[in-house]
Motif scaffolding. Structure first.
Motif, PDB file in Angstrom:
ATOM      1  N   ILE A 321     -23.862  50.528  39.768  1.00  0.00           N
ATOM      2  CA  ILE A 321     -24.149  50.140  38.390  1.00  0.00           C
ATOM      3  C   ILE A 321     -25.561  49.583  38.213  1.00  0.00           C
ATOM      4  N   ASN A 322     -26.141  49.006  39.279  1.00  0.00           N
ATOM      5  CA  ASN A 322     -27.490  48.461  39.239  1.00  0.00           C
ATOM      6  C   ASN A 322     -27.658  47.371  38.167  1.00  0.00           C
ATOM      7  N   PRO A 323     -26.802  46.317  38.195  1.00  0.00           N
ATOM      8  CA  PRO A 323     -26.957  45.250  37.212  1.00  0.00           C
ATOM      9  C   PRO A 323     -28.111  44.322  37.571  1.00  0.00           C
ATOM     10  N   GLU A 324     -28.592  43.602  36.583  1.00  0.00           N
ATOM     11  CA  GLU A 324     -29.593  42.566  36.829  1.00  0.00           C
ATOM     12  C   GLU A 324     -28.962  41.363  37.515  1.00  0.00           C
ATOM     13  N   GLN A 325     -27.716  41.060  37.126  1.00  0.00           N
ATOM     14  CA  GLN A 325     -27.073  39.840  37.619  1.00  0.00           C
ATOM     15  C   GLN A 325     -25.592  40.094  37.851  1.00  0.00           C
ATOM     16  N   VAL A 326     -25.057  39.522  38.929  1.00  0.00           N
ATOM     17  CA  VAL A 326     -23.619  39.502  39.194  1.00  0.00           C
ATOM     18  C   VAL A 326     -23.183  38.051  39.234  1.00  0.00           C
ATOM     19  N   VAL A 327     -22.142  37.729  38.472  1.00  0.00           N
ATOM     20  CA  VAL A 327     -21.640  36.363  38.373  1.00  0.00           C
ATOM     21  C   VAL A 327     -20.252  36.292  38.989  1.00  0.00           C
ATOM     22  N   ILE A 328     -20.054  35.330  39.885  1.00  0.00           N
ATOM     23  CA  ILE A 328     -18.729  35.059  40.439  1.00  0.00           C
ATOM     24  C   ILE A 328     -18.051  34.058  39.515  1.00  0.00           C
ATOM     25  N   GLY A 329     -16.918  34.450  38.940  1.00  0.00           N
ATOM     26  CA  GLY A 329     -16.278  33.622  37.928  1.00  0.00           C
ATOM     27  C   GLY A 329     -14.831  33.329  38.235  1.00  0.00           C
ATOM     28  N   GLY A 330     -14.219  32.529  37.353  1.00  0.00           N
ATOM     29  CA  GLY A 330     -12.831  32.120  37.507  1.00  0.00           C
ATOM     30  C   GLY A 330     -12.725  30.735  38.111  1.00  0.00           C
ATOM     31  N   ALA A 331     -11.499  30.312  38.381  1.00  0.00           N
ATOM     32  CA  ALA A 331     -11.265  28.959  38.884  1.00  0.00           C
ATOM     33  C   ALA A 331     -11.957  28.712  40.215  1.00  0.00           C
ATOM     34  N   VAL A 332     -12.171  29.792  40.994  1.00  0.00           N
ATOM     35  CA  VAL A 332     -12.774  29.647  42.319  1.00  0.00           C
ATOM     36  C   VAL A 332     -14.282  29.418  42.248  1.00  0.00           C
ATOM     37  N   ALA A 333     -14.889  29.621  41.074  1.00  0.00           N
ATOM     38  CA  ALA A 333     -16.348  29.546  40.959  1.00  0.00           C
ATOM     39  C   ALA A 333     -16.882  28.168  41.328  1.00  0.00           C
ATOM     40  N   GLU A 334     -16.111  27.133  41.041  1.00  0.00           N
ATOM     41  CA  GLU A 334     -16.564  25.762  41.336  1.00  0.00           C
ATOM     42  C   GLU A 334     -16.879  25.594  42.822  1.00  0.00           C
ATOM     43  N   SER A 335     -16.113  26.251  43.670  1.00  0.00           N
ATOM     44  CA  SER A 335     -16.328  26.147  45.117  1.00  0.00           C
ATOM     45  C   SER A 335     -17.250  27.227  45.661  1.00  0.00           C
ATOM     46  N   ALA A 336     -17.350  28.362  44.954  1.00  0.00           N
ATOM     47  CA  ALA A 336     -18.023  29.534  45.503  1.00  0.00           C
ATOM     48  C   ALA A 336     -19.530  29.372  45.615  1.00  0.00           C
ATOM     49  N   GLY A 337     -20.089  28.353  44.996  1.00  0.00           N
ATOM     50  CA  GLY A 337     -21.532  28.156  45.078  1.00  0.00           C
ATOM     51  C   GLY A 337     -22.039  28.046  46.505  1.00  0.00           C
ATOM     52  N   VAL A 338     -21.217  27.510  47.409  1.00  0.00           N
ATOM     53  CA  VAL A 338     -21.664  27.357  48.804  1.00  0.00           C
ATOM     54  C   VAL A 338     -21.804  28.712  49.501  1.00  0.00           C
ATOM     55  N   LEU A 339     -21.217  29.761  48.917  1.00  0.00           N
ATOM     56  CA  LEU A 339     -21.314  31.092  49.518  1.00  0.00           C
ATOM     57  C   LEU A 339     -22.630  31.794  49.174  1.00  0.00           C
ATOM     58  N   LEU A 340     -23.288  31.345  48.116  1.00  0.00           N
ATOM     59  CA  LEU A 340     -24.431  32.093  47.586  1.00  0.00           C
ATOM     60  C   LEU A 340     -25.572  32.281  48.586  1.00  0.00           C
ATOM     61  N   PRO A 341     -26.012  31.234  49.319  1.00  0.00           N
ATOM     62  CA  PRO A 341     -27.137  31.461  50.241  1.00  0.00           C
ATOM     63  C   PRO A 341     -26.870  32.579  51.235  1.00  0.00           C
ATOM     64  N   ARG A 342     -25.667  32.600  51.816  1.00  0.00           N
ATOM     65  CA  ARG A 342     -25.354  33.629  52.811  1.00  0.00           C
ATOM     66  C   ARG A 342     -25.205  34.997  52.148  1.00  0.00           C
ATOM     67  N   ILE A 343     -24.578  35.052  50.961  1.00  0.00           N
ATOM     68  CA  ILE A 343     -24.465  36.326  50.241  1.00  0.00           C
ATOM     69  C   ILE A 343     -25.845  36.902  49.965  1.00  0.00           C
TER      70      ILE A 343
END
Length: 392
Positions: A321-343
């Motif tokens: 799809i080649n999006p500009e941005q992908v957002v991780i959402g839902g109830a898990v988003a509050e914790s998922a921020g720690v995954l971003l550097p490695r992703i």
């Protein structure tokens, strides 16, 4: 396909929609000059539209006369503001286990919300409708209003929904949401219900009030129990022929992924597998993230596995799809921020077009926010045909 002729009725609707959008977005009252600048309409058109919308109850003109004895040079500018309490919209998130209803005014401000649990996943249609209705009525009561003042309801379900609001029923789980909600609520309350896929509504909500605000090429991943994507391309929400755009079943065939299980589900599964070897029990997803923050080696290894898996998922989306941005959402988003550097570190290994990756600030309200946006779009588009409560 030939374009529809610009009839006077169509022009009135388009102009009213433009003015309503501006007065809703502004935090303060708008002058005629401001409305001209933001809509591109002439002064005569702006004033004519405002007079019509005042008569219909959608906006109001503020008193600019000033206090007695105040000296003014020239004629004071007319100022208009949205009558935000003229009616209300509902945003409803209908999941497999629970449903949440949120009541919002015409500016999109949430006044109250209520949640109800389903006693089982596989319920008769009448019972599922009754639970959703109870959540809506309790939210309206908490907001101090009643069903007669609802102008539209946006509702998200965990199944594909086509452009006409029909649920795709080619899988048993999806068929659980094909309960006739639109006709039932029309009969019960006279409401127009705008049925949509929950991830699609999440994308609308994120683009409106989340980290993807204003982004025209955006993908929102609901990433809790199972992955589902809402896709916005060039500012348009994608549905596909039967509403299945963004369904993630193809991940079963993606190397290093293997299923559409979400972050919370994976954290529990892998925690349970590790604890079984140590004769322990399965930890909740929240506990896994907490243990990792405390430096627990097993939990940190689980987050590393989740990060790589999510990087592969996002890379597959980026390649398609080649999006500009992908957002991780839902109830898990509050914790998922720690995954971003490695992703973000891993993404260039898997795709030549890595997007910007963020987590949503909307938490578990992301679907109801999008449902409210969807309902407000309908209200603004149909303002000249809708009768506000009490103005018959």
């Amino acid at each position: 396909m030939p374009q529809a002729a610009a009839t006077p009725q169509l022009l009135r609707r388009v102009n009213a929609q433009a003015v309503l959008r501006v007065v809703r977005e502004l935090e303060v009252a708008a002058t005629g000059t401001e409305l001209m600048a933001r809509t591109g309409l002439t002064r005569a058109s702006v004033i004519a539209v405002c007079e019509d919308l005042i008569h219909r109850g959608w906006i109001r003109e503020l008193d600019t006369s000033g206090s007695p004895g105040t000296l003014r040079k020239g004629r004071p500018a007319r100022r208009f503001e949205l009558n935000a309490e003229a009616g209300y919209v509902l945003g409803v998130d209908i999941g497999a286990a629970t449903t949440t209803a949120a009541v919002a005014d015409l500016r999109g401000k949430v006044i109250a919300r209520s949640s109800e649990a389903f006693r089982a996943v596989d319920l008769p249609a009448a019972e599922r409708i009754a639970v959703v209705d109870r959540a809506c009525r309790r939210a309206l009561a908490a907001a101090g209003t009643d069903p007669a003042r609802v102008l539209a309801a946006g509702a998200g379900v965990a199944a594909p929904v086509d452009r006409d609001g029909n649920v795709l029923v080619t899988q048993h789980f999806w068929s659980l949401f094909d309960v006739g909600l639109r006709s039932a609520f029309k009969e019960l309350h006279g409401w127009t219900v705008l049925l949509e896929n929950d991830a699609n509504l999440a994308a609308l909500g994120e683009r409106w009030r989340g980290s993807g605000a204003g982004v025209d090429d955006l993908v929102v991943l609901l990433a809790g129990e199972r992955l589902g994507a809402g896709v916005i391309e060039s500012g348009r929400l994608l549905h596909g022929r039967s509403g299945a755009a963004g369904e993630m079943g193809y991940l079963e065939r993606v190397e290093g992924v293997g299923s559409s299980d979400g972050i919370a589900s994976l954290a529990r599964q892998w925690s349970a597998a590790g604890n079984a070897r140590r004769a322990g029990g399965a930890a909740s997803a929240r506990r896994v993230f907490e243990d990792a923050a405390a430096g627990d080696a097993a939990a940190l290894q689980i987050l590393e596995r989740i990060s790589e898996r999510m990087a592969r998922v996002i890379a597959s989306i980026a390649s398609l799809i080649n999006p500009e941005q992908v957002v991780i959402g839902g109830a898990v988003a509050e914790s998922a921020g720690v995954l971003l550097p490695r992703i973000n570190t891993l993404l260039p290994r898997f795709t030549a077009t890595p997007p910007r990756v963020t987590v949503s600030p909307l938490g578990d309200s992301i679907v109801t926010v999008g449902a409210i946006r969807h309902a407000l779009d309908y209200v603004e588009h149909n303002a000249l045909e809708l009768e506000l409560p009490g103005r018959a």
